[in-house]
Motif scaffolding. Structure first.
Motif, mmCIF file in Angstrom:
data_model
loop_
_atom_site.group_PDB
_atom_site.id
_atom_site.type_symbol
_atom_site.label_atom_id
_atom_site.label_comp_id
_atom_site.label_asym_id
_atom_site.label_seq_id
_atom_site.Cartn_x
_atom_site.Cartn_y
_atom_site.Cartn_z
ATOM 1 N N UNK A 189 0.824 -1.208 0.000
ATOM 2 C CA UNK A 189 0.000 0.000 0.000
ATOM 3 C C UNK A 189 0.856 1.254 0.000
ATOM 4 N N UNK A 190 1.932 1.230 0.755
ATOM 5 C CA UNK A 190 2.853 2.360 0.807
ATOM 6 C C UNK A 190 3.521 2.565 -0.544
ATOM 7 N N UNK B 97 2.706 5.683 -3.122
ATOM 8 C CA UNK B 97 3.840 6.531 -3.498
ATOM 9 C C UNK B 97 4.018 6.590 -5.013
ATOM 10 N N UNK B 98 3.780 5.484 -5.701
ATOM 11 C CA UNK B 98 3.860 5.495 -7.162
ATOM 12 C C UNK B 98 2.801 6.410 -7.763
ATOM 13 N N UNK B 99 1.590 6.364 -7.230
ATOM 14 C CA UNK B 99 0.520 7.218 -7.740
ATOM 15 C C UNK B 99 0.852 8.686 -7.525
ATOM 16 N N UNK B 100 1.357 9.022 -6.351
ATOM 17 C CA UNK B 100 1.706 10.417 -6.059
ATOM 18 C C UNK B 100 2.905 10.854 -6.902
ATOM 19 N N UNK B 101 3.900 9.988 -7.052
ATOM 20 C CA UNK B 101 5.099 10.353 -7.806
ATOM 21 C C UNK B 101 4.786 10.618 -9.274
ATOM 22 N N UNK C 136 -6.397 6.031 -0.051
ATOM 23 C CA UNK C 136 -6.886 4.734 0.435
ATOM 24 C C UNK C 136 -5.736 3.759 0.631
ATOM 25 N N UNK C 137 -4.764 3.782 -0.256
ATOM 26 C CA UNK C 137 -3.613 2.873 -0.128
ATOM 27 C C UNK C 137 -2.736 3.264 1.059
ATOM 28 N N UNK D 272 -1.185 2.434 6.824
ATOM 29 C CA UNK D 272 -1.186 2.915 8.215
ATOM 30 C C UNK D 272 -1.912 1.948 9.141
ATOM 31 N N UNK D 273 -3.040 1.435 8.690
ATOM 32 C CA UNK D 273 -3.783 0.478 9.513
ATOM 33 C C UNK D 273 -2.990 -0.801 9.740
ATOM 34 N N UNK D 274 -2.274 -1.251 8.734
ATOM 35 C CA UNK D 274 -1.442 -2.443 8.892
ATOM 36 C C UNK D 274 -0.322 -2.186 9.899
ATOM 37 N N UNK D 275 0.297 -1.005 9.814
ATOM 38 C CA UNK D 275 1.351 -0.662 10.770
ATOM 39 C C UNK D 275 0.795 -0.592 12.181
#
Length: 84
Positions: free
Chosen positions: A3-4, A8-12, A40-41, A46-49
């Motif tokens: 998800x991270x 990050x790929x979408x934002x980059x 959402x990703x 964050x929820x997994x962490x």
């Protein structure tokens, strides 16, 4: 981690490209709509962490430090994956 990385790929790349199942032309999803998926990703990550930290019964200062490190990793990934 996925998800991270995905967020990050979408934002980059300020969006993402998708193609239909049966072929055809690809469609680029631009930044405003794509950022909803990126959020959402990131939230999933964050929820997994948080679940992993709560399972280990980590103290609150350590949890805050882990989320600060998560934010730093997210920012570094966006910078590293950005097209040149």
């Amino acid at each position: 981690m996925l998800g991270l990385l995905g967020g990050s790929l979408i934002v980059a790349y300020s969006g993402f490209e998708t193609s239909p199942r049966r072929g055809g032309t690809s469609t680029f999803v631009p930044a405003p709509e794509a950022y909803i998926l990126a959020a959402a990703m990131y939230l999933m990550s964050c929820l997994a962490l948080l679940a992993l930290l709560r399972d280990r019964k980590v103290s609150k200062p350590s949890t805050v430090a882990a989320f600060c490190a998560w934010s730093a990793v997210a920012a570094t990934l966006v910078a590293a994956l950005a097209p040149t």
